[in-house]
Design a protein around this motif. Sequence first.
Motif, PDB file in Angstrom:
ATOM      1  N   TYR A 240       0.817  -1.210   0.000  1.00 21.28           N
ATOM      2  CA  TYR A 240       0.000   0.000   0.000  1.00 21.28           C
ATOM      3  C   TYR A 240       0.852   1.261   0.000  1.00 21.28           C
ATOM      4  N   VAL A 241       1.995   1.230   0.671  1.00 25.30           N
ATOM      5  CA  VAL A 241       2.849   2.410   0.706  1.00 25.30           C
ATOM      6  C   VAL A 241       3.299   2.788  -0.704  1.00 25.30           C
TER       7      VAL A 241
ATOM      8  N   VAL B 268       0.309   4.543  -2.430  1.00 22.25           N
ATOM      9  CA  VAL B 268       0.144   5.895  -1.886  1.00 22.25           C
ATOM     10  C   VAL B 268       1.168   6.840  -2.489  1.00 22.25           C
ATOM     11  N   GLU B 269       2.390   6.362  -2.675  1.00 21.74           N
ATOM     12  CA  GLU B 269       3.446   7.218  -3.212  1.00 21.74           C
ATOM     13  C   GLU B 269       3.247   7.539  -4.687  1.00 21.74           C
TER      14      GLU B 269
ATOM     15  N   ALA C  42      -6.605  12.820  -1.584  1.00 23.17           N
ATOM     16  CA  ALA C  42      -6.262  12.683  -0.170  1.00 23.17           C
ATOM     17  C   ALA C  42      -6.807  11.395   0.445  1.00 23.17           C
ATOM     18  N   ASP C  43      -7.795  10.778  -0.196  1.00 28.46           N
ATOM     19  CA  ASP C  43      -8.353   9.530   0.327  1.00 28.46           C
ATOM     20  C   ASP C  43      -7.433   8.336   0.107  1.00 28.46           C
TER      21      ASP C  43
ATOM     22  N   ASN D 282      -4.706   6.598   1.152  1.00 29.93           N
ATOM     23  CA  ASN D 282      -3.761   6.380   2.246  1.00 29.93           C
ATOM     24  C   ASN D 282      -3.876   4.934   2.703  1.00 29.93           C
ATOM     25  N   GLU D 283      -2.918   4.489   3.495  1.00 28.67           N
ATOM     26  CA  GLU D 283      -2.860   3.075   3.859  1.00 28.67           C
ATOM     27  C   GLU D 283      -4.077   2.622   4.658  1.00 28.67           C
ATOM     28  N   THR D 284      -4.578   3.475   5.529  1.00 28.86           N
ATOM     29  CA  THR D 284      -5.736   3.102   6.336  1.00 28.86           C
ATOM     30  C   THR D 284      -6.966   2.893   5.474  1.00 28.86           C
ATOM     31  N   ASN D 285      -7.230   3.830   4.568  1.00 28.28           N
ATOM     32  CA  ASN D 285      -8.398   3.712   3.695  1.00 28.28           C
ATOM     33  C   ASN D 285      -8.276   2.533   2.741  1.00 28.28           C
TER      34      ASN D 285
END
Length: 509
Positions: free
Chosen positions: A468-469, A472-473, A494-495, A497-500
Amino acid sequence: MPQQQNLLVARSIVKNFGPTKVLKGFDLSIAAGEVHAFLGGNGAGKSTFIKIISGQHQRDSGTLEFAGRKLDSLTVSPMETGEIAVVNQELALLPHLSVAENIAMPRLNRALGTYSERASRTLAIEALSLIDPQFARESVGRVVGDLTLHERQLVEIARSLRSGAKLLLLDEPTANLTAAETGRLFAVIRKLISETKLAVLFVSHRMREIRQIADVCTIIRDGKTAVDRVSLGAITDREIVEFMGQNVEPDQRAEHEADNAVQVQHEAATRGASRNVVAPLVVKLDEINLEIGAGAIIGLAGAPTGPLGLIEALTGQVRNTHWDVERAGAVVTHQSPSSAARAGVGYISGDRANKGILATLPIIDNLAAARRVVERRAITRAKEVQQGQSLLDALRIRADSLWDLPATLSGGTQQKILVARWLALKPHLLVLEEPTRGVDIRTKREIYALIRKLAAQGTSVVWWSTEYVELVELCDTVLAFDLSGRPTGVLRHADVNETNLANATGMAA
C-alpha cells in the motif's frame, strides 16, 4: 539476547562467475531458534550465497559448517538429507505436476518409498491450510502450471514449512503475498521455532516485515559482510539503508537516470508521440465506472483475483471477461497480448521467470522484445545494439556485454530491463503487475522515476501492488477490490492512504 548455538557458520566465502567476483570473503552465522534477516541491495550476493548453502552452487573458497559438521565436496548436502529447505526468489515447482505432488515430493526421496495419492493430498491440505485454508481445499488437485504467481508462491512456502528441515531459507517469500497471508506465514514460523528450534534465514526488502519477524540481521554489500549479526533493536532503518549502500540521494539520482534513459530513446518516442493523443480509456464493472486518462497513474489494490482479472482484460490475456473496456464509446478488445502490444498496450509483470525475461536469449533481445513483437520482426539491427548499450549506460545496468544472458544480472536489474523495453515505444497504456517484486529500495526508486517519466509523456499507467505504501506514493487514484475479487470503490487524492486502502480491501496495511 541469550547465547544460542550456531546451526550454520559460513566463513570467508568466495564465489566468482568467470571474471565477475560476487562473494569476496563473506561471513554469516545463523543460530537455531532464530529468524535471521539477510539484507543487501540487488546484486550484492544474497541469492548466490543462498544457492551455495543449498548446494546449487559450489563455493570457490571458504568454510561451511552445519549442525557441527564441516561441509565439503565429500559431505552429503543438508539439502539432500532434508535438513535445509529453501524458497527461492524464482520459484522451483514442477508445472506439469499437481499441487499435492509438488508438496509431497521432498518426502519421496527415501529408498523403497512408494507414492500414495491420498497421503499426498492429506499432506498438501495440511501444509497449505497453515497459510490459506480455502486455497488448500480448492487447489490441492490443480496442476501447478495453471496457478497464478501468487498461488505458486503459497505452494512453495507450504512445501518448505512441512519439510521438517532444521534451516529454512526464505528468499523474498512475501513478495507476492497479501498482508493477511504474510501475517499467517509469520505466525506459522514463530510456532515452528518455538516447537522445533527451527532457524530461518529471511530475505526481504520490506522493512516493516523484517521488523515484524526477524531477531537479528546481517547485511551484505558488494559481496562482503557490512554488518554481522546485529540485533534489529540496535539498528535503525536509516542505518540499514546506509550499510546497504543505498543512501546516495535515491530520488534525485533516480530522476536523473530516468531523464537519461528517456533521452536515449528520444527519437523513437518523438516518432510515436502522436499515437498518445487518444481519448481516455473507460473500464466498467457493476457500479464501477473508471476513466483512465492520458498520463494518469491508476493503482489497483486488493487480493490477486480482482486486480488480475482487470489486468487480463486490458492486456488481451483472456477474451471472455466480466469487464467492459471502452474508448470514445467503442468497445476495446484484444485477441492476444501480442495484438494488445500492437495496439499500444504494454505489460510488465513481477513474475520475471514466466512472464518477462527471456532466459535463453541475450540482453539485447530482451531489451528489443516488445518492439520486435510490435514490428513483427526478429533480426537484431545495428541501431538496436547502439540504443541498447546507451540504455544500459543511462540506467546504470552493469553488464559485461549486450550478448550476455539475463542470468548474469540480479533480479532487480532484470526488472529494469522489462521497463526499458517500453521506453522507445511510448505505449498508450502500460499495465504493471507487481513490478517491484523482489527489488531493493534504490531500484524501486529508479523504476518509479521511469514510470513517472512515461506518464509525463502521456502514457496511461495501471499499477497493481500489494504494498500500500507504494500505491500511496505513486497513485492519485486507486481502484480497490475486496477479498472475493469484487471492486469496492475508487479512492482519489487525499483519500489514498494506507488506512483507507486497508478498509476498502479488507486487508491489513
